[in-house]
Design an enzyme around this catalytic site. Structure first.
Site, PDB file in Angstrom:
ATOM      1  N   HIS A  44       2.612  -4.484   9.493  1.00  0.00           N
ATOM      2  CA  HIS A  44       2.058  -3.514  10.448  1.00  0.00           C
ATOM      3  C   HIS A  44       2.193  -4.115  11.849  1.00  0.00           C
ATOM      4  O   HIS A  44       1.243  -4.682  12.376  1.00  0.00           O
ATOM      5  CB  HIS A  44       0.586  -3.246  10.098  1.00  0.00           C
ATOM      6  CG  HIS A  44      -0.009  -2.067  10.790  1.00  0.00           C
ATOM      7  ND1 HIS A  44      -0.961  -1.264  10.210  1.00  0.00           N
ATOM      8  CD2 HIS A  44       0.202  -1.539  12.017  1.00  0.00           C
ATOM      9  CE1 HIS A  44      -1.319  -0.306  11.064  1.00  0.00           C
ATOM     10  NE2 HIS A  44      -0.624  -0.465  12.165  1.00  0.00           N
ATOM     11  N   GLU A  71       4.313  -0.135   8.655  1.00  0.00           N
ATOM     12  CA  GLU A  71       3.251   0.774   9.102  1.00  0.00           C
ATOM     13  C   GLU A  71       3.155   0.744  10.622  1.00  0.00           C
ATOM     14  O   GLU A  71       3.374  -0.308  11.234  1.00  0.00           O
ATOM     15  CB  GLU A  71       1.886   0.288   8.599  1.00  0.00           C
ATOM     16  CG  GLU A  71       1.700   0.257   7.118  1.00  0.00           C
ATOM     17  CD  GLU A  71       0.368  -0.416   6.757  1.00  0.00           C
ATOM     18  OE1 GLU A  71       0.021  -0.344   5.575  1.00  0.00           O
ATOM     19  OE2 GLU A  71      -0.303  -0.995   7.638  1.00  0.00           O
ATOM     20  N   HIS A 192      -6.365   0.162   2.299  1.00  0.00           N
ATOM     21  CA  HIS A 192      -7.427  -0.289   3.206  1.00  0.00           C
ATOM     22  C   HIS A 192      -8.658  -0.696   2.413  1.00  0.00           C
ATOM     23  O   HIS A 192      -9.269   0.116   1.729  1.00  0.00           O
ATOM     24  CB  HIS A 192      -7.822   0.756   4.263  1.00  0.00           C
ATOM     25  CG  HIS A 192      -8.000   0.112   5.612  1.00  0.00           C
ATOM     26  ND1 HIS A 192      -9.046  -0.725   5.889  1.00  0.00           N
ATOM     27  CD2 HIS A 192      -7.230   0.128   6.724  1.00  0.00           C
ATOM     28  CE1 HIS A 192      -8.920  -1.179   7.126  1.00  0.00           C
ATOM     29  NE2 HIS A 192      -7.827  -0.702   7.655  1.00  0.00           N
TER      30      HIS A 192
HETATM   31  N1  PXP Z   1      -2.984   0.709   5.064  1.00  0.00           N
HETATM   32  C1  PXP Z   1      -3.034   0.785   6.403  1.00  0.00           C
HETATM   33  C2  PXP Z   1      -2.551   2.023   7.050  1.00  0.00           C
HETATM   34  C3  PXP Z   1      -3.503  -0.292   7.173  1.00  0.00           C
HETATM   35  O1  PXP Z   1      -3.547  -0.200   8.500  1.00  0.00           O
HETATM   36  C4  PXP Z   1      -3.937  -1.457   6.513  1.00  0.00           C
HETATM   37  C5  PXP Z   1      -4.421  -2.619   7.316  1.00  0.00           C
HETATM   38  O2  PXP Z   1      -3.425  -3.038   8.181  1.00  0.00           O
HETATM   39  C6  PXP Z   1      -3.863  -1.490   5.113  1.00  0.00           C
HETATM   40  C7  PXP Z   1      -3.391  -0.401   4.407  1.00  0.00           C
HETATM   41  C8  PXP Z   1      -4.290  -2.694   4.335  1.00  0.00           C
HETATM   42  O3  PXP Z   1      -5.660  -2.872   4.465  1.00  0.00           O
HETATM   43  P1  PXP Z   1      -6.344  -4.220   4.001  1.00  0.00           P
HETATM   44  O4  PXP Z   1      -5.844  -5.305   4.904  1.00  0.00           O
HETATM   45  O5  PXP Z   1      -7.809  -3.960   4.142  1.00  0.00           O
HETATM   46  O6  PXP Z   1      -5.923  -4.460   2.578  1.00  0.00           O
END
Ligand code: PXP
Length: 241
Positions: A44, A71, A192
């Protein structure tokens, strides 16, 4: 169904950046995650490059043997240019603003419908699968279907918070959202705050779940158990074992 585990390696880059130099090496981490059984690598990149840098994304592209998921917010031209250059397997569009700590909201797929349709078409014409980050709300999933996206990524923070307090009913909104997505022909990803405690229950209740992307909790667990054990542990949870 086999649910794919895409490991988000942003936190490896955060650790590296805290000291300068190249330790830990994010490209090596991507290679190792794949070797240890990850089905994909997620990054990301944010405009300030405070964790994954644009140059990391280009280097990871050279070694990726699994699915590459990038992302970010397509409002940034720099992000769109990077995705079009790297041509990942999937781009996950997230409406985060510059400097935001982490993603905290899904798209409003109704008010942003026209915008999303335009940018999704750009990526799809380049052969990139598109997923958009959405809250588990009926209207938002229905709206997503009108944008032309291939998939949605269900924003799981609310589920994770509730699950941690023992409220397993929080899964219901996700089950309903996933069912609507299936009816509309959309693939379902999730991410997330998924972790080794809440993952199995989530995967077991969404039969059409295709992929999860997990960063924070997985990398944190790797401090205790090592990356190989942790990737395997998460894969076992996803498989319901
Ligand atoms: N999906 C998205 C869109 C995110 O922004 C993130 C965090 O960057 C994640 C998934 C992954 O989340 P986590 O780090 O809490 O596993």
């Amino acid at each position: 169904m086999h649910v794919k585990l895409s490991v988000n390696i942003n936190k490896i880059a955060t650790l590296r950046n805290s000291r300068g130099g190249n330790n830990p090496d994010v490209v090596k981490a991507a290679i190792d995650c794949q070797h240890f059984g990850a089905d994909g690598i997620t990054v990301h990149p944010r405009p300030d490059e405070r964790h994954i840098r644009y140059s990391d994304v280009r280097e990871i592209k050279k070694i990726i043997t699994t699915e590459f998921n990038i992302e970010g917010n397509p409002a940034e031209d720099k992000f769109v240019d990077l995705v079009m250059e790297v041509l990942p397997t999937q781009v996950t569009l997230v409406p985060d603003v510059p400097g935001q700590l982490t993603s905290s909201v899904g798209w409003d797929t109704i008010s942003q419908s026209k915008y999303l349709r335009g940018i999704i078409e750009v990526f799809k014409n380049a052969g990139i699968r598109v997923s958009i980050f959405v809250d588990p709300l009926e209207d938002m999933v229905n709206g997503a279907a009108d944008t032309g996206t291939d998939r949605i990524e269900l924003y799981t923070e609310a589920y994770a918070k509730e699950y941690a307090t023992g409220n397993k009913k929080a899964i219901n909104a996700y089950v309903a959202a996933a069912a609507i997505a299936e009816k509309k022909g959309l693939g379902v990803n999730a991410g997330h705050d998924l972790d080794r405690y809440n993952l199995k229950y989530f995967a077991q209740h969404l039969p059409n779940l295709l992929e999860v992307s997990i960063g924070h909790a997985l990398i944190t667990d790797a401090l205790y158990y090592g990356l190989e054990n942790t990737v395997q542990l998460y894969k076992r949870e996803l498989a319901g074992k």
